[in-house]
Design an enzyme around this catalytic site. Structure first.
Site, PDB file in Angstrom:
ATOM      1  CE  LYS A  75       1.167  -7.225  -8.508  1.00  0.00           C
ATOM      2  NZ  LYS A  75       2.178  -6.144  -8.590  1.00  0.00           N
ATOM      3  CB  THR A  76       6.978  -8.321  -9.723  1.00  0.00           C
ATOM      4  OG1 THR A  76       6.156  -7.645  -8.764  1.00  0.00           O
ATOM      5  CG2 THR A  76       8.171  -7.453 -10.058  1.00  0.00           C
ATOM      6  CG  ASP A 102       2.291  -3.484 -10.868  1.00  0.00           C
ATOM      7  OD1 ASP A 102       1.445  -4.395 -10.882  1.00  0.00           O
ATOM      8  OD2 ASP A 102       3.282  -3.496 -10.112  1.00  0.00           O
ATOM      9  CD  GLU A 103      -0.210  -3.565  -6.821  1.00  0.00           C
ATOM     10  OE1 GLU A 103      -1.416  -3.872  -6.708  1.00  0.00           O
ATOM     11  OE2 GLU A 103       0.697  -4.201  -6.265  1.00  0.00           O
ATOM     12  CD  GLN A 112      -3.766  -8.801  -3.690  1.00  0.00           C
ATOM     13  OE1 GLN A 112      -2.919  -8.360  -2.905  1.00  0.00           O
ATOM     14  NE2 GLN A 112      -3.440  -9.570  -4.717  1.00  0.00           N
ATOM     15  NE  ARG A 150      -0.397  -9.505   1.380  1.00  0.00           N
ATOM     16  CZ  ARG A 150      -0.242  -9.554   0.064  1.00  0.00           C
ATOM     17  NH1 ARG A 150       0.894  -9.181  -0.484  1.00  0.00           N
ATOM     18  NH2 ARG A 150      -1.199 -10.000  -0.721  1.00  0.00           N
TER      19      ARG A 150
END
Length: 725
Positions: free
Chosen positions: A33-34, A217-218, A248, A602
């Site tokens: 994503k980043t 983002d997010e 998420q 994670r």
């Protein structure tokens, strides 16, 4: 020209180069994503879009810094506005807040400041500053503000509930105090920004023309107030890109609305292009299979299945121990075994649903000598000594901040007690001044304050005012030295060094000064005022420090992080999923499942899931495995603790421990210090000060120290540095 086809996979490339005005990128965990967000910004600039017309909103300051550095490495370009939404609002308000009658030198209150202020308000209302309703009132105010309501919007509401009346009156006084002291809380940053953009059309048009591309983002964790702000910044031709993963969404308890991302086209009343990133670069397929199976039980989601091109990897283990001690012992021995095989502790994390669960785990890690760090406790900018310095600086920025002055008026000690402080407050009020302005302009003529106290207070004021004058004439390179000199002249370093842990606290203050110096060098367009106000906008992840220790944290803090080996601890029904979350909300179970999904994803190489069958005093019942174990398709076994007879590793470890303890006893323990401890005993520690014994454990004692920054510690009972009071 950027060759994105050689740098990204097909779907990533589509997301980075999509020409549609409204773009939704559903980015699964570990899908890059980043990377995609970075390359989309770089692509826009490469296509001729001015970097100054791009606004990118991130969830943490850490993420903003990372993306900014990557874009610079790619293009050598600067000028993109990359920050959290609160940081952007702060910058906006510093320029525009005068339009609604506020000073641009406002102070930002954090949660600790809000609590202190509300205690004062309760005392003014004739109530106790220890009243249990204080936190209820603060939650009420935050909830109303998150919904977009200020006091004026709800003041006419009626209710027969006496607590509602207290909430309303406290909200009124709180609003007045903030304005008097030129202060804003976190919610105000958004509310005041929205107020200005709605009321002043010229300002709205200026900003909607400035930003031709907005990226968020997010986005799955956005709340209604934040979305309202983003819509106000959209002009007719502004392009909007949102990135996130609805699977998420784990912050609905603080207002996040998953449906905004899921049904963005309806919220915008526009066609929205959707690109799904489902190739995972982080985890093995064994981990992804479990995570995909679990989250498929949720109904309100956008279907996707993560996959990896890596080998399948090791099977996910679930171990259901007999007792909480055995569960923690299993994790500790497993970690020690991995470390003996060459794995660094920093590659391991233990995640859990709530902070209260760590007690037994910390005990077992301490017994085995495993270094660990618990996140989610005292953040750097919340430490006492840092808050003291921030209070002094706030008086330079905002002399109307009574809250700041009350905090440091007797730090270091200036013989100013409660009675003297009340007298000063009355004198200031009679003069129509803030406390600090009164000290500057009226204290020397006061006939009711003794000369000895006047002298110490006027000395403090003189140092602060000298610093103000020096700052006006100092170069950027000199500013950090000016602040360090102020702290020295105030006697604050000497004050710290009188305490047992004074050297550590002094180092924290010097780290703050060093951070200021670095900030001014790295951000030529910003000032020391921006640095100190930004200090109030840090998140839990911004405070993470690298080192070789096992990381212990809640799943909420772990979001966005990754580790080679992850233990998800205490996966018992009622704990995870949390019984309250499930019973108090219709969508609570789906959120708990999303939280477990975040925890599972994670892990890079191996995922361990653990629980126990012990009696839970929280649930008032024996534990049984979480429903998430079955939903994830995992088979499990009951853990049998290894014995000396069947475990060579255990034998070898305890032989080494015997030798180690003998050496430690020789060097660190006093045989005469064989104190018999009881729960409730008070003690003095040679480093951490006074505390109370709260639990006894096989030669160990758990102590809750009076200093909140120390918190609870597990200690060996006959440690030479302990003295019973």
């Amino acid at each position: 020209m950027l060759d994105l086809k050689s740098l990204l996979n097909e779907k990533q490339c589509e997301a980075a180069t999509c020409p549609d005005q409204y773009l939704r990128i559903i980015a699964g965990a570990g899908s890059g994503k980043t990377c995609v967000l970075t390359y989309r910004i770089a692509y826009l600039i490469d296509q001729g879009v001015s970097p100054y017309s791009i606004l990118a909103i991130t969830f943490t300051n850490k993420a903003a810094s990372e993306i900014k550095a990557r874009v610079f490495d790619l293009l050598g370009e600067q000028g993109v506005t990359l920050c959290t939404i609160h940081s952007w609002c702060y910058r906006f308000l510093r320029r525009e807040i005068k339009l609604i009658g506020y000073s641009s030198n406002f102070t930002i209150l954090d949660e600790d400041d809000q609590l202190t202020l509300m205690k004062q308000i309760f005392e003014d209302m004739g109530l106790s500053k220890k009243d249990s309703r204080i936190k209820i009132v603060l939650n009420f105010i935050s909830s109303e503000k998150t919904e977009g309501h200020q006091y004026e919007d709800i003041k006419d509401q009626n209710s027969f509930d006496p607590n509602f009346k207290i909430c309303l009156e406290a909200f009124r006084r709180y609003t007045e105090k903030l304005k008097e002291q030129k202060s804003l809380d976190f919610d105000d940053l958004l509310l005041k920004t929205i107020e200005i953009l709605k009321e002043f059309q010229d300002v709205k048009e200026r900003y909607s023309h400035r930003y031709t591309h907005i990226l968020v983002d997010e986005f799955q964790d956005i709340n209604e107030l934040q979305f309202r702000l983003i819509k106000l910044l959209l002009g007719k031709d502004t392009a909007l890109t949102v990135v996130g993963d609805p699977d998420q969404t784990i912050y609905t308890w603080r207002g996040a609305k998953n449906e905004i991302m899921l049904r963005l086209d309806k919220f915008l009343h526009r066609d929205v292009k959707t690109v799904i990133l489902d190739r995972n670069y982080r985890s093995t397929n064994a981990i992804l299979k479990v995570a995909n199976t679990l989250i498929s039980n949720n109904k309100d989601r956008m279907k996707k299945d993560l996959y990896s091109l890596q080998p399948n990897g090791e099977k996910v283990e679930f171990v259901n121990s007999r007792t909480a001690k055995e569960e923690a012992n299993y994790i500790a021995t497993k970690i020690l075994e991995m470390h003996r095989e060459g794995l660094k502790y920093q590659n391991i994390a233990v995640l859990y649903r709530a902070n209260y669960l760590t007690r037994e785990l910390e005990t077992q890690l301490a017994v085995y000598g495993i270094p660990y760090k618990v996140y989610g406790g005292m953040k750097f900018y919340q430490r006492r000594e840092i808050k003291d310095i921030l209070a002094y600086v706030n008086l330079l920025i905002n002399p109307d901040s009574d809250l700041s002055l009350v905090r440091i008026i007797n730090v270091p000690r200036r013989m100013v007690g409660e009675q003297t402080l009340e007298t000063l407050k009355k004198e200031a009020e009679q003069n129509g001044q803030s406390l600090y302005i009164y000290l500057v302009e009226g204290l020397k003529d006061s006939s009711v304050i003794p000369d000895s106290k006047k002298k110490s207070l006027l000395k403090m004021v003189g140092i602060i005012e000298q610093t103000r004058d020096k700052l006006k004439n100092s170069s950027r390179e000199e500013i950090s030295n000016v602040f360090e000199q102020m702290i020295e002249n105030l006697g604050y370093f000497d004050y710290l060094l009188q305490e047992d842990d004074g050297e550590d606290r002094e180092e924290n203050v010097k780290e703050l000064i060093g951070a200021l110096d670095r900030f001014l060098k790295d951000n030529e367009e910003l000032t020391y005022v921006d640095f100190f106000n930004n200090a109030m906008l840090q998140t839990s992840q911004d405070d993470l420090i690298e080192g070789d220790y096992v990381s212990l944290m809640t799943v909420h803090i772990a979001k966005g992080l990754e580790f080679d080996y992850v233990f998800v601890y205490s996966l018992g029904e009622g704990i995870f999923p949390n019984v309250r979350a499930v019973t108090e909300s219709k969508t609570g179970l789906e959120e708990e499942r999303r939280l477990a999904y975040v925890a599972f994803t994670r892990a890079r190489k191996k995922l361990y899931l653990t629980s126990n069958q012990d009696y839970s005093y929280v649930l008032q019942a024996p534990l049984r495995p979480s429903r998430f174990i079955k939903e994830a398709g995992i088979e499990y076994r009951t853990f049998q603790r290894p014995t000396f007879e069947n475990s060579n590793f255990e034998k070898m470890y305890f032989e080494e421990q015997k030798k180690k303890i003998k050496i430690e006893q020789k060097n660190h323990f006093d045989a005469k210090n064989n104190i018999v401890w009881k729960v409730g005993d008070r003690l003095e520690h040679n480093k951490w000060g006074s505390g109370e014994v709260v639990e006894l454990l096989n030669g160990l004692i758990i102590v809750r120290f009076d200093d909140e920054s120390v918190g609870k510690k597990t200690l060996i009972a006959n440690y030479f540095g302990l003295k019973k009071i």
